[in-house]
Design a protein around this motif. Structure first.
Motif, PDB file in Angstrom:
ATOM      1  N   ILE A   1       5.742  -5.297  29.698  1.00  0.00           N
ATOM      2  CA  ILE A   1       4.615  -4.406  29.406  1.00  0.00           C
ATOM      3  C   ILE A   1       4.122  -4.626  27.975  1.00  0.00           C
ATOM      4  CG2 ILE A   1       3.928  -1.982  29.164  1.00  0.00           C
ATOM      5  CD1 ILE A   1       5.973  -1.375  31.414  1.00  0.00           C
ATOM      6  N   LEU A   2       5.050  -4.685  27.028  1.00  0.00           N
ATOM      7  CA  LEU A   2       4.687  -4.906  25.631  1.00  0.00           C
ATOM      8  C   LEU A   2       3.982  -6.249  25.442  1.00  0.00           C
ATOM      9  CD1 LEU A   2       4.885  -3.976  22.638  1.00  0.00           C
ATOM     10  CD2 LEU A   2       7.048  -5.221  22.546  1.00  0.00           C
ATOM     11  N   SER A   3       4.495  -7.277  26.065  1.00  0.00           N
ATOM     12  CA  SER A   3       3.891  -8.612  25.932  1.00  0.00           C
ATOM     13  C   SER A   3       2.473  -8.636  26.478  1.00  0.00           C
ATOM     14  CB  SER A   3       4.738  -9.654  26.658  1.00  0.00           C
ATOM     15  OG  SER A   3       5.999  -9.766  26.059  1.00  0.00           O
ATOM     16  N   MET A   4       2.251  -7.998  27.615  1.00  0.00           N
ATOM     17  CA  MET A   4       0.905  -7.981  28.187  1.00  0.00           C
ATOM     18  C   MET A   4      -0.054  -7.178  27.306  1.00  0.00           C
ATOM     19  SD  MET A   4       0.947 -10.003  30.655  1.00  0.00           S
ATOM     20  CE  MET A   4      -0.632  -9.691  31.394  1.00  0.00           C
ATOM     21  N   GLY A   5       0.410  -6.078  26.729  1.00  0.00           N
ATOM     22  CA  GLY A   5      -0.436  -5.322  25.817  1.00  0.00           C
ATOM     23  C   GLY A   5      -0.784  -6.114  24.572  1.00  0.00           C
ATOM     24  N   LEU A   6       0.194  -6.833  24.042  1.00  0.00           N
ATOM     25  CA  LEU A   6      -0.055  -7.652  22.855  1.00  0.00           C
ATOM     26  C   LEU A   6      -0.998  -8.813  23.145  1.00  0.00           C
ATOM     27  CD1 LEU A   6       3.482  -7.705  21.200  1.00  0.00           C
ATOM     28  CD2 LEU A   6       1.446  -6.469  20.433  1.00  0.00           C
ATOM     29  N   VAL A   7      -0.956  -9.346  24.364  1.00  0.00           N
ATOM     30  CA  VAL A   7      -1.924 -10.387  24.734  1.00  0.00           C
ATOM     31  C   VAL A   7      -3.336  -9.843  24.600  1.00  0.00           C
ATOM     32  CG1 VAL A   7      -2.834 -11.722  26.676  1.00  0.00           C
ATOM     33  CG2 VAL A   7      -0.415 -11.773  26.189  1.00  0.00           C
ATOM     34  N   GLY A   8      -3.560  -8.624  25.077  1.00  0.00           N
ATOM     35  CA  GLY A   8      -4.883  -8.009  24.955  1.00  0.00           C
ATOM     36  C   GLY A   8      -5.295  -7.797  23.516  1.00  0.00           C
ATOM     37  N   ILE A   9      -4.375  -7.324  22.689  1.00  0.00           N
ATOM     38  CA  ILE A   9      -4.683  -7.057  21.284  1.00  0.00           C
ATOM     39  C   ILE A   9      -5.007  -8.349  20.537  1.00  0.00           C
ATOM     40  CG2 ILE A   9      -3.670  -6.269  19.096  1.00  0.00           C
ATOM     41  CD1 ILE A   9      -2.119  -4.184  20.803  1.00  0.00           C
ATOM     42  N   PHE A  10      -4.174  -9.364  20.706  1.00  0.00           N
ATOM     43  CA  PHE A  10      -4.389 -10.613  19.977  1.00  0.00           C
ATOM     44  C   PHE A  10      -5.610 -11.369  20.504  1.00  0.00           C
ATOM     45  CE2 PHE A  10       0.425 -10.421  19.380  1.00  0.00           C
ATOM     46  CZ  PHE A  10       0.298  -9.694  18.204  1.00  0.00           C
TER      47      PHE A  10
ATOM     48  N   CYS B   1      -3.072  -5.314  29.698  1.00  0.00           N
ATOM     49  CA  CYS B   1      -3.756  -6.374  28.941  1.00  0.00           C
ATOM     50  C   CYS B   1      -5.247  -6.066  28.781  1.00  0.00           C
ATOM     51  CB  CYS B   1      -3.536  -7.727  29.602  1.00  0.00           C
ATOM     52  SG  CYS B   1      -4.284  -9.092  28.718  1.00  0.00           S
ATOM     53  N   PRO B   2      -6.008  -5.846  29.869  1.00  0.00           N
ATOM     54  CA  PRO B   2      -7.430  -5.534  29.653  1.00  0.00           C
ATOM     55  C   PRO B   2      -7.655  -4.195  28.962  1.00  0.00           C
ATOM     56  CG  PRO B   2      -6.908  -5.556  32.002  1.00  0.00           C
ATOM     57  CD  PRO B   2      -5.697  -6.020  31.279  1.00  0.00           C
TER      58      PRO B   2
END
Length: 190
Positions: A76-85, A20-21
């Motif tokens: 993993i995908l959801s946490m990465g998308l949280v960072g992007i959005f 996420c970060p």
């Protein structure tokens, strides 16, 4: 995210939480460069909030999405998308705040930047304080999946406020011309 159910090492869990970060750091630069090309901030802000709310449905995953299984790759995908959005939301909000301050006549000085930085950072740090408290209470009471689902209401609150502001400003610009006239008939008495 309930990553403990996957029986993975603490190191891998640390990497999952770093997505996420990490995604946020890279996406802030991308979002800022896109917004510097005179892309309007409000559509980016609204899109980012809506995508963030949809992504939160998959973090738990939400119990209302009974067909979605909780898997490691989805976490993993959801946490990465949280960072992007989140990067899209934050950069567009900061751009909009500074633009509106200039429109209101504030000068480009250090005192203005300090004032706006304080106005931006105060809610951010308040959220960093209250978020874990509220999230912990929701998780303890409802469970992780429902806590993430209820978090969508908190995410959508700025969108509701933003839409209210947009509607108010649109009404002010597009109101009927008869309401804009300042030529009144004055009745004077004896």
């Amino acid at each position: 995210m309930s990553v403990f159910q996957f029986n993975i090492s603490q190191s891998v869990i640390g990497v999952i939480y770093a997505t996420c970060p990490g995604a946020y750091s890279v996406s802030c630069m991308v979002s800022a460069s896109i917004l510097e090309r005179n892309v309007p901030a409000v559509p980016v802000l609204v899109t980012g909030i809506c995508c963030l709310a949809i992504d939160f449905l998959f973090i738990g995953p939400a119990p209302i999405l009974s067909f979605v299984e909780s898997t490691l790759w989805l976490s993993i995908l959801s946490m990465g998308l949280v960072g992007i959005f989140t990067a899209a939301v934050v950069t567009s909000a900061v751009k909009y705040i500074f633009k509106q301050a200039r429109n209101l006549g504030y000068d480009n000085s250090n005192s203005t930047f300090g004032l706006l930085s304080g106005l931006i950072q105060s809610p951010t740090y308040f959220g960093s304080f209250i978020g874990p408290l509220l999230g912990g209470a929701l998780t303890e009471h409802f469970g992780f999946a429902w806590a993430m689902t209820w978090s969508i209401l908190v995410i959508m609150l700025p969108l509701l406020l933003c839409c209210t502001l947009i509607c108010f400003r649109s009404w002010h610009v597009w109101q009927p011309s008869i309401l804009k006239q300042d030529n009144y008939v004055t009745l004077e008495g004896n």
